[in-house]
Design an enzyme around this catalytic site. Structure first.
Site, PDB file in Angstrom:
ATOM      1  N   LYS A  71       0.711  -1.169  -0.019  1.00 53.95           N
ATOM      2  CA  LYS A  71       0.052   0.123  -0.038  1.00 53.95           C
ATOM      3  C   LYS A  71       0.926   1.275   0.106  1.00 53.95           C
ATOM      4  O   LYS A  71       2.034   1.130   0.199  1.00 53.95           O
ATOM      5  CB  LYS A  71      -0.882  -0.108   1.276  1.00 53.95           C
ATOM      6  CG  LYS A  71      -1.981  -1.015   1.367  1.00 53.95           C
ATOM      7  CD  LYS A  71      -2.661  -0.922   2.726  1.00 53.95           C
ATOM      8  CE  LYS A  71      -3.714  -2.143   3.161  1.00 53.95           C
ATOM      9  NZ  LYS A  71      -4.727  -1.926   1.930  1.00 53.95           N
TER      10      LYS A  71
ATOM     11  N   ARG B  57      -9.677 -12.165   2.217  1.00 51.43           N
ATOM     12  CA  ARG B  57     -10.360 -13.057   1.972  1.00 51.43           C
ATOM     13  C   ARG B  57     -10.079 -14.458   1.760  1.00 51.43           C
ATOM     14  O   ARG B  57     -10.460 -15.535   1.954  1.00 51.43           O
ATOM     15  CB  ARG B  57     -11.000 -12.717   0.390  1.00 51.43           C
ATOM     16  CG  ARG B  57     -10.015 -12.747  -0.698  1.00 51.43           C
ATOM     17  CD  ARG B  57     -10.487 -11.838  -1.772  1.00 51.43           C
ATOM     18  NE  ARG B  57     -10.535 -10.353  -1.267  1.00 51.43           N
ATOM     19  CZ  ARG B  57     -10.707  -9.657  -2.537  1.00 51.43           C
ATOM     20  NH1 ARG B  57     -11.019  -9.804  -3.533  1.00 51.43           N
ATOM     21  NH2 ARG B  57     -10.682  -8.326  -2.056  1.00 51.43           N
TER      22      ARG B  57
END
Length: 525
Positions: A302, A376
Site C-alpha cells: 500500500k 478473503r
C-alpha cells in the site's frame, strides 16, 4: 468504563440532578408554547423562562437543536438541557434518535462538570396493546442507556493530559401509566431496570471493540488479540481454543498461513464457544471475524497514506469477541461459536508472492494476483472450518474492501447473503440496532471475474465490483450453509465523530449481532 445508568420513577420537575436533559420530538414546541407535558411543567416552575428562551432561539424540536439554561433552584435540576430528536415515523429510526440524543446529553455534561444526569424522553403514545406499550418503553430505555455509555467513550489511554468525565450516574426518568393504574408499577420498574442494564452491557461490549480497534498494531498483535479473547472467555464463562502454527498447518489452512508467512508474528486461530444448559440445543450459529492486525498490503504494498489506519483491519474480529461476551446474558437456547484467524500481512523475504497458488482447507485452490487482497484468503479458511460444524447460519464481519466505501459511503455496511431468510433477519436487526446496512447482490455471472486459468479461483476480480467479487470469493467456502457477509470497511472506523460514534473505532457490528442473536433466541424459546 460504562456509566452507571438506571431507570427510575420520578417527576422531572422535582428530580434532583446536576443536569436534566429533556428530549422532545419536532412539533412539541411552537413559538415557545409546549405540547410536551414535561416541558410545560418545567416552564411553569421556571416562570415561563423556558418558553421565552425557546421562542428566542426558534426551538421546535428538530433533530440536533438544543437549548440550555440555569434553573437557579426553581426546580430539582441545577440546569435544564432541551434536545430535539426530530420527527420520525419509523420506530427504529425514532429510537436511534433517542440513542443519539442521550449521547449528546452526556457530551453536554462534560463541560458542565455535571456528576448526575437525568434523561426524560417522549414515551410511545400509541401502542396497539398494553404488551406492545411496555415493550416500546423497554426498547426506548435500552436505547437511551446504550447512547449514554456510547457517548461517554473516549480513547485517551496514550495522552498525558486526560479530561476525565465527572459524570457518575445517569437516571432515565420513566413511568408506565398503564402499569401504575393496574398496580403493576413494581413489575414495570423491574423490566425497565433490566432494559437499562442490558443497554449498558451492550454499550460496554461495543466500547471493548472500540478499544481493540483503536490500540496500535504494535500492541494488539495476533498473539495479544488471542489473549484478549481469552480474557473475555474467562470473564464471560465461554470456552476457548487458541491454536498456533503447528495446529493451523495440521488443519491445512494454507490460505491463512500464506498470508501470515511474511511476518515474524505468529498467527493464531481462535474459536470461542457458548453452549446453553441442557440437551437438545440444536444447531449452532457461527460468527466469523476478519483479524488482520496490521495490513501493509504485503508485496503488493500500500501507499504510506493507505497504511495509516491499517491497525483497524481486525475490526471484524473485535466485533466477534465483543459480541461473544454478550451471548451468556442473551442466553440463546442454541450454541454460538465465534471464530477468527489473526495474523499480520507484511512484506519480507518470506512473504507470499503474486503468482503463488495456495490450496485452502476445503480443497479450493487460489491463484494470488494481489497480496493486498489477503482478508478473503484468511476468511476463506476460517469460514470453511466454521462450516464443518454444520451451523444453522454463519455471519461474518470484515473490513474487506475499499470498494464498499465507494459504493455505500463511510456509514453503511454492505450485506451479502446466499439466504433470503437470513438476510431479512440481519436487516431487521440492523434497523433495530441503529447500524445501517444495505443489501448487495451476488450475481452468478460475475463469477467469471474471479476464475483463474491456473487454479479454481483468483483472489481479485479487478477494479469493477470489487466488494461483490470479494463476497463471491467467500461464498466458495461456506458450502450450502445459510451465510451473511457484512463488509464493515466503512463504519468500523470514522475520520470524525458522528452522533454516538467517535472518531476512530466505532465497534461496528456488535449491537447488530447482539440484536440478531436476541431475536433469533426469542423465536426459538
Amino acid at each position: 468504563m460504562p456509566l452507571d445508568t438506571q431507570a427510575v420513577v420520578a417527576k422531572p420537575v422535582s428530580h434532583a440532578c446536576d443536569l436534566l436533559a429533556v428530549l422532545v420530538r419536532e412539533g412539541a414546541v411552537a413559538g415557545g408554547k409546549f405540547v410536551d407535558a414535561h416541558l410545560s411543567d418545567l416552564d411553569r416552575a421556571l416562570g415561563g423562562l423556558l418558553g421565552a428562551v425557546a421562542a428566542q432561539e426558534e426551538f421546535t424540536g428538530k433533530e440536533g437543536q438544543q437549548l440550555v439554561l440555569h434553573t437557579h433552584g426553581k426546580v430539582g435540576a441545577q440546569r435544564v438541557l432541551v434536545l430535539g430528536v426530530g420527527k420520525h415515523g419509523d420506530p427504529d429510526r425514532a429510537r436511534d434518535a433517542l440513542r443519539a440524543a442521550a449521547a449528546r446529553a452526556v457530551k453536554a455534561a462534560r463541560p458542565a462538570g455535571a456528576r448526575t444526569l437525568g434523561l426524560v424522553w417522549p414515551h410511545a403514545e400509541t401502542a396497539r396493546t398494553e404488551k406492545e406499550g411496555s415493550e416500546d418503553l423497554e426498547r426506548d430505555v435500552q436505547a437511551l442507556s446504550e447512547g449514554a455509555s456510547l457517548g461517554a467513550y473516549s480513547f485517551d489511554k496514550y495522552k498525558r493530559e486526560k479530561k476525565p468525565l465527572k459524570l457518575a450516574r445517569v437516571q432515565i426518568l420513566a413511568r408506565d401509566e398503564r402499569a401504575a393504574r393496574r398496580g403493576g408499577e413494581v413489575r414495570a420498574r423491574a423490566s425497565l431496570s433490566a432494559a437499562a442494564r442490558l443497554g449498558t452491557r451492550i454499550a460496554e461490549a461495543t466500547c471493548l471493540a472500540r478499544d481493540l480497534v483503536n490500540e496500535p498494531a504494535g500492541r494488539v498483535t495476533p498473539g495479544e488479540l488471542a489473549a484478549r479473547a481469552r480474557e473475555v472467555a474467562r470473564a464471560s464463562g465461554l470456552q476457548i481454543e487458541v491454536l498456533g502454527p503447528p495446529q493451523i498447518r495440521k488443519l491445512k489452512m494454507n490460505l491463512f498461513l500464506g498470508v501470515a508467512q511474511g511476518s515474524a508474528e505468529e498467527p493464531r486461530l481462535v474459536r470461542l464457544s457458548y453452549a446453553p444448559r441442557g440437551k437438545g440445543a440444536g444447531k449452532p450459529v457461527a460468527l466469523v471475524g476478519k483479524a488482520i492486525t496490521f495490513d501493509s498490503g504485503g508485496l503488493s504494498l500500500k501507499t504510506a497514506q493507505g497504511m495509516e489506519d491499517m491497525k483497524t483491519d481486525m475490526a471484524g474480529a473485535a466485533a466477534v469477541i465483543a459480541a461473544m461476551s454478550l451471548v451468556p446474558e442473551i442466553a440463546p437456547p442454541f450454541p454460538v461459536h465465534g471464530y477468527f484467524g489473526a495474523c499480520e500481512n507484511l512484506p519480507s523475504g518470506t512473504a507470499y508472492k503474486p503468482g503463488d497458488v495456495l490450496v485452502g482447507r476445503n480443497g479450493v485452490s487460489v491463484e494470488v494476483l494481489n497480496t493486498d487482497a489477503e482478508g478473503r484468503l484468511v476468511l476463506g479458511d476460517v469460514l470453511a472450518w466454521a462450516a464443518e460444524d454444520q451451523p444453522a447460519a454463519i455471519v461474518d464481519l470484515a473490513t474487506l474492501t475499499g470498494a464498499i466505501l465507494v459504493a455505500l459511503g463511510p456509514w453503511t455496511a454492505g450485506l451479502f447473503s446466499n439466504d433470503e431468510g437470513l438476510a431479512g433477519e440481519v436487516q431487521a436487526a440492523a434497523r433495530a440496532a441503529g447500524e445501517p446496512v444495505w443489501r448487495m447482490p451476488l450475481p452468478p455471472e460475475m463469477e467469471e471475474l474471479i476464475k483463474s486459468p491456473v487454479a479454481d479461483l483468483k483472489n481479485t476480480g479487478g477494479r469493477h465490483g470489487g466488494s461483490i467479487n470479494a463476497a463471491l470469493f467467500l461464498q466458495h467456502f461456506v458450502g450450502k450453509t445459510p451465510w451473511a457477509h457484512l463488509d464493515i470497511a466503512g463504519p468500523s472506523s470514522l475520520e470524525k465523530e458522528k452522533g454516538y460514534n467517535p472518531r476512530g473505532g466505532t465497534g461496528a457490528g456488535v449491537r447488530l449481532v447482539a440484536e440478531w442473536l436476541r431475536r433469533r433466541a426469542a423465536q426459538r424459546h
